[in-house]
Enzyme design. Structure first.
Site, PDB file in Angstrom:
ATOM      1  N   LYS A  79       0.842  -1.196   0.000  1.00 37.25           N
ATOM      2  CA  LYS A  79       0.000   0.000   0.000  1.00 37.25           C
ATOM      3  C   LYS A  79       0.879   1.248   0.000  1.00 37.25           C
ATOM      4  CE  LYS A  79      -4.232  -1.685   0.152  1.00 37.25           C
ATOM      5  NZ  LYS A  79      -5.108  -1.556  -1.041  1.00 37.25           N
TER       6      LYS A  79
ATOM      7  N   LYS B 224     -14.661  -5.850  -8.055  1.00 40.52           N
ATOM      8  CA  LYS B 224     -15.178  -6.013  -6.697  1.00 40.52           C
ATOM      9  C   LYS B 224     -16.701  -6.145  -6.774  1.00 40.52           C
ATOM     10  CE  LYS B 224     -11.601  -4.326  -3.658  1.00 40.52           C
ATOM     11  NZ  LYS B 224     -10.476  -3.659  -4.301  1.00 40.52           N
TER      12      LYS B 224
HETATM   13 MG   LIG Z   1      -6.778  -2.059  -5.052  1.00 42.01          MG
END
Ligand SMILES: [Mg+2]
Length: 372
Positions: free
Chosen positions: A168, A268
């Site tokens: 991240k 998603k």
């Molecule tokens: Mg992502």
């Protein structure tokens, strides 16, 4: 009334605390757990299917848990009596009744797939194209910390068998460069790294990051928020680029393919509206030889089984990876064995999602709608 018609819909809420504590991503955004909404749909013949939808806080995607529940309460009574096996028709009905808000429809759609599988004897993987192989590559996400702390965490995951890590980034670029360098140096050369900025950089930050990390092996994920910014980056770099937050439907995917913008995509379920619409995007990706990750914004066993079944029916050569969200949380909502070894996950076999969802694990319904 026909055996397959929807006779009742119940809605439950389950708070799913994170096992590893607060989850942080760029910009100081954080969450303590998933606020999951679980839907149970029962057909006239007494068979029940389950789905869930759990946003990552209210900051990750344009969705929030309390809003989803209100929308589901409004939709549920208007689906009673309809043929539960007509999943696409029910999706069109939901889109007719409620414009937008795909996240609010995702758990309902998922429950319909589970129910159709339970009634037909087929797994969701079989229903969505047929399972290819039995195991899926998993990634582990390395939340933002100091470069050294992230390197140690990365080594820990590699020691556990993971071969794919998501680093991240998306804060200060100089620190992000140090983060990636520390992780890249700490893990074996064959460890696949994705660098995910979660749409937090502008083009200037992204260009600086790309220049400074030119010689490192990784795939860049969703550097910027807008389509145009990401396209500008695409045209300026030969770095493999995947988009996640941007991919919210077929329109943008077709445009991204036409522009040569993406080397891969992340689908998603909650963002696109459930398994039915995710399958459409997945099938477009297959037709265009595009690599796919299929996952969700959160959840436990019910959610993991849903997106994993769809990824299992995606050609092995086009799978990127997925995630074991049920292992992120301290509670469960269904019984079923997910077996994880060497960074690969196998799914519970069986009808529908292959799970034995158990309402006693998530308490009394917050809403129930039943046909007379
Ligand atoms: Mg992502």
């Amino acid at each position: 009334m026909a055996e397959a018609s929807i006779s009742s819909i119940r809605i439950f809420r389950q708070w799913q605390p994170f096992r590893d504590g607060t989850y942080r991503c760029s910009g100081g955004r954080s969450a303590e757990g998933f606020d999951s909404t679980i839907v149970e749909i029962t057909s006239r013949d007494g068979i029940a299917g389950y789905g869930e939808m759990a946003p990552l806080g209210s900051f990750y995607d344009p969705s929030f848990a309390a809003g989803a529940r209100e929308a589901m309460k409004e939709l549920a009574p208007q689906l009673l009596g309809y043929d539960a096996s007509g999943i696409e028709a029910l999706n069109r009905r939901m889109d007719l009744l409620l414009k937008g808000h795909p996240y609010a429809k995702s758990a309902i759609d998922m429950a319909l797939w589970d129910l159709a599988g339970k009634r037909s004897g087929l797994s969701v993987a079989s229903m969505s194209g047929g399972a290819e192989g039995t195991r899926l590559p998993l990634y582990r996400s390395i939340a933002q910390q100091s470069p050294d702390a992230m390197a140690i965490r990365a080594q820990g995951y590699v020691a556990e068998g993971y071969r794919r890590l998501q680093v991240k980034v998306g804060l200060d670029v100089n620190e992000d460069i140090a983060r990636l360098e520390a992780v890249r140096t700490a893990v074996p050369a064959d460890t696949v790294l994705f660098c995910d900025a979660n749409a937090s950089w502008g083009t200037a930050e992204t260009r600086r990051f790309l220049m400074a990390t030119r010689l490192l092996d990784y795939t860049l994920e969703q550097p910027c928020a807008s389509y145009e910014e990401n396209l500008a980056i695409r045209r300026a770099t030969d770095r493999p680029l995947v988009l996640d937050e941007t991919i919210d439907g077929a329109d943008v995917l077709l445009r991204a393919i036409s522009d040569g913008l993406v080397d891969g995509i992340t689908i998603k379920l909650a963002r696109v509206g459930g398994l039915t619409k995710a399958k459409l995007l997945r099938d477009i990706a297959i037709a265009k030889n595009l690599k796919v990750t299929i996952e969700d914004t959160g959840g436990a066993q019910i959610g993991t089984a849903a997106y994993s079944n769809l990824l299992l029916s995606t050609p092995e050569g086009l799978r990127q990876h997925t995630v074991d969200f049920h292992n992120w949380v301290t509670v469960s909502n269904a019984r079923g064995e997910f077996f994880i070894a060497d960074g690969m996950m196998s799914l519970p076999a069986g009808r529908g999602l292959g799970l034995d969802a158990d309402p006693s694990l998530f308490g009394d319904p917050i809403f129930a709608s039943k046909s007379q």
